[in-house]
Design an enzyme around this catalytic site. Structure first.
Site, short mmCIF file in Angstrom:
data_model
loop_
_atom_site.label_atom_id
_atom_site.label_comp_id
_atom_site.label_asym_id
_atom_site.label_seq_id
_atom_site.Cartn_x
_atom_site.Cartn_y
_atom_site.Cartn_z
N HIS A 174 37.78 36.58 41.11
CA HIS A 174 38.61 37.32 42.06
C HIS A 174 39.88 37.75 41.35
CE1 HIS A 174 41.03 38.27 45.61
NE2 HIS A 174 41.99 37.62 44.99
N GLU B 154 49.11 35.82 47.03
CA GLU B 154 48.10 34.90 46.49
C GLU B 154 48.71 33.92 45.46
OE1 GLU B 154 44.30 37.82 47.33
OE2 GLU B 154 45.00 37.63 45.27
N PHE C 174 30.69 38.75 56.60
CA PHE C 174 30.43 37.84 55.49
C PHE C 174 31.57 36.83 55.29
CE2 PHE C 174 31.99 41.92 53.83
CZ PHE C 174 33.14 41.53 53.13
N LYS D 138 35.38 32.04 40.09
CA LYS D 138 34.70 31.45 41.25
C LYS D 138 33.65 30.42 40.80
CE LYS D 138 35.18 35.79 43.83
NZ LYS D 138 34.50 36.69 44.79
N TYR E 72 41.15 34.25 52.09
CA TYR E 72 40.31 35.37 52.56
C TYR E 72 40.68 35.86 53.96
CZ TYR E 72 37.10 35.03 48.57
OH TYR E 72 36.55 35.08 47.30
N ARG F 193 42.11 44.28 37.22
CA ARG F 193 41.03 44.81 38.07
C ARG F 193 40.04 45.63 37.24
NH1 ARG F 193 40.37 43.36 43.52
NH2 ARG F 193 39.85 45.51 44.04
N ASN G 193 30.21 37.29 42.43
CA ASN G 193 30.76 38.26 41.47
C ASN G 193 31.78 37.65 40.50
OD1 ASN G 193 32.85 38.05 43.26
ND2 ASN G 193 32.89 40.20 43.84
N THR H 217 33.71 45.62 42.62
CA THR H 217 33.37 44.44 43.44
C THR H 217 31.89 44.12 43.37
OG1 THR H 217 35.17 44.97 44.95
CG2 THR H 217 33.48 43.47 45.78
#
Ligand code: CMP
Length: 143
Positions: free
Chosen positions: A115, A126, A57, A9, A49, A85, A112, A91
């Site tokens: 993703h 995705e 959010f 990100k 998203y 993950r 964070n 998260t």
């Protein structure tokens, strides 16, 4: 072979963590099959998203992912979805274990760093959303 979608990100890019993050997946033994550096459009962000559309959010998620460049990647390997993950961590970086990317480098749930797809169906969706078939390279490391 299993594939997952990962995106570093804008905070990860701005903090110069791109190399460090990619290194963790390479040294684990996964195979990079897709990679691009891009400024995300609002349309792509909203589609990415979409499952969070009703969350309070949602607006800030879209604002943030479109706020600066992102490194989008597809990684391949046995069990890569769940393993990535684990490498990424929880998260919320404050709950993420030391040794994970978020545990080592993050403190803010909205910042964070990376993703990662959370399940096979999400990974498929995705990868297809972010990459055209011809942007993915089919290759096997000779190890
Ligand atoms: P990501 O893996 O990109 O998927 C959805 C994102 O929503 C998640 O990482 C977090 O960055 C973000 N997120 C989840 N919960 C919250 C929250 N309570 N407040 C702000 N952002 C959140």
């Amino acid at each position: 072979m299993e594939r997952t979608f990962l995106a570093i990100k804008p905070d990860g890019v701005q903090r110069k963590l791109v190399g460090e993050i990619i290194r963790r997946f390479e040294t684990k033994g996964f195979t990079l099959v897709g990679l691009k550096f891009l400024q995300v459009s609002r349309e792509l962000a909203e589609q990415h998203y979409d499952v969070h559309r009703e969350r309070p959010f949602f607006g800030s998620l879209v604002e943030f992912i479109t706020s600066g460049p992102v490194v989008a990647m597809v990684w391949e390997g046995d069990g890569v979805i769940a393993s990535a993950r684990k490498i990424i961590g929880a998260t919320n970086p404050l709950s993420a274990e030391p040794g994970t990317i978020r545990g080592d480098f993050g403190v803010n749930i909205g910042r964070n760093l990376i993703h990662g797809s959370d399940a096979p169906e999400t990974a498929q969706r995705e990868v297809a959303l972010w990459f055209k078939d011809e942007e993915l390279v089919n290759w096997q490391p000779h190890l």
